[in-house]
Design an enzyme around this catalytic site. Structure first.
Site, short mmCIF file in Angstrom:
data_model
loop_
_atom_site.label_atom_id
_atom_site.label_comp_id
_atom_site.label_asym_id
_atom_site.label_seq_id
_atom_site.Cartn_x
_atom_site.Cartn_y
_atom_site.Cartn_z
N SER A 147 27.85 28.52 -5.50
CA SER A 147 28.63 27.29 -5.35
C SER A 147 27.70 26.09 -5.26
O SER A 147 26.59 26.18 -4.70
CB SER A 147 29.49 27.35 -4.09
N TYR A 160 31.79 29.08 4.37
CA TYR A 160 31.78 29.38 2.94
C TYR A 160 30.46 28.94 2.32
O TYR A 160 29.84 29.69 1.56
CB TYR A 160 32.95 28.69 2.26
#
Length: 254
Positions: A147, A160
Site C-alpha cells: 500500500s 493497516y
C-alpha cells in the site's frame, strides 16, 4: 501466446477489486489461475466467468486465511485444482493480494482489530508463501500487494499501514533468501483504487473528487492499473527486478 503460457498462478483475494483484475490479466497472458476467495462465492463466480468467457483457464479455491487451517485448506484445494486441469504439480506465480482493512487512529486501536489485520495481512501471508515455495519452480515470481500508506502517512488506518510496512520488509528479506533459485520477490503499492474496500470513503461526489486529487493524474486508480504492473512482474521481462517496492499510486502526494 501470452507471456505466461503454460504457467500456473495463484491469486489470493481474487473475487473482487484488485485481485479480480490481477486474476483476469494473468489468465489473459496464458496462465492457469487459481482464484482464491474467503466466502463470496457469487463474486468469485463472476471472476471465473469473466476469465472463461475471454478464453482463459481458472478454478476457484475457498479458504479463510487467518483461520487455524486456512493455509492448509487453500493448498489442498489448489493442488487438487491443478490436477483436475491435467497439469504437473507446481506453482509459477504467487500474488499475495488478500487483505483486510480497518480505519482506526492510535486511540481507537483494539487488540482484536490488531490481531485480525495482522493475522490476515502478515501472518497468513508468511505461512502461505512458506508453503508456496515448496511448490514453486525455479524462476518463479512472488508479488505482494502492499500500500502507498507505507510511503504516505495515513494515521486514519494506523494498524493497516503497519501491516503493509511489514509486507515490504518481508519482500526485501525474502528476495535475498530465494535469489539463488532465480525467484523474484517484489511488492506493489497501490494508492486509492476504485474497489469495494474504499467505497465508504467516496460515497459523495465531493469525497470521490478528494481521493482522486491525491494523484497527479487527478483520478482514482482502477484495478487494471495495478494488474498491468503485476503482469509485468510475473513475466520473464522482470527477471532483473527483485526486492523492490513499486509505487502504483498514480503519483499520489508527490
Amino acid at each position: 501466446m501470452g507471456s505466461l503460457a503454460g504457467k500456473i498462478a495463484l491469486v489470493t483475494g481474487a473475487s473482487r477489486g484488485i485481485g479480480r483484475g490481477v486474476a483476469q490479466k494473468l489468465a489473459q497472458e496464458g496462465a492457469l489461475v487459481a482464484v482464491h476467495f474467503r466466502e463470496n462465492e457469487s463474486a468469485a463466480g463472476e471472476t471465473l466467468g469473466a476469465i472463461r468467457d475471454s478464453g482463459g483457464r481458472a478454478f476457484g479455491i475457498r479458504a479463510e486465511l487467518g483461520a487455524p487451517d486456512g493455509v492448509e485448506t487453500l493448498y489442498d484445494r489448489f493442488d487438487a485444482g491443478v490436477a483436475r486441469h491435467g497439469m504437473d504439480p507446481g506453482l509459477d506465480v504467487l500474488v499475495n493480494n488478500a487483505g483486510v482493512s480497518g480505519s482506526a487512529r492510535i486511540d481507537e486501536v483494539t487488540p482484536e482489530l490488531f490481531d485480525r489485520i495482522f493475522g490476515v495481512n502478515t501472518k497468513s501471508l508468511v505461512f502461505l508463501t512458506q508453503q508456496a515455495l515448496k511448490r514453486m519452480r525455479d524462476g518463479g515470481r512472488i508479488i505482494n500487494i502492499s500500500s502507498a500508506a507505507t510511503r504516505i502517512a495515513y494515521p486514519e488506518s494506523l494498524v493497516y499501514s503497519m501491516s503493509k510496512g511489514a509486507v515490504d520488509t518481508f519482500t526485501l528479506a525474502l528476495a535475498k533468501e530465494v535469489g539463488a533459485r532465480a525467484i523474484t520477490v517484489n511488492s506493489v503499492r497501490p494508492g486509492f483504487v476504485e474497489t469495494d474496500m474504499n467505497a465508504g470513503k467516496r460515497r459523495t461526489g465531493e469525497a470521490a473528487a478528494d481521493l482522486a486529487s491525491w494523484s497527479v493524474f487527478n483520478r482514482l486508480g482502477q484495478p487494471s492499473d495495478v494488474a498491468d504492473i503485476v503482469a509485468f512482474l510475473a513475466s520473464e521481462s522482470s527477471r532483473w527486478v527483485t526486492g523492490q517496492c513499486i509505487d502504483a499510486s498514480g503519483g499520489s502526494r508527490l
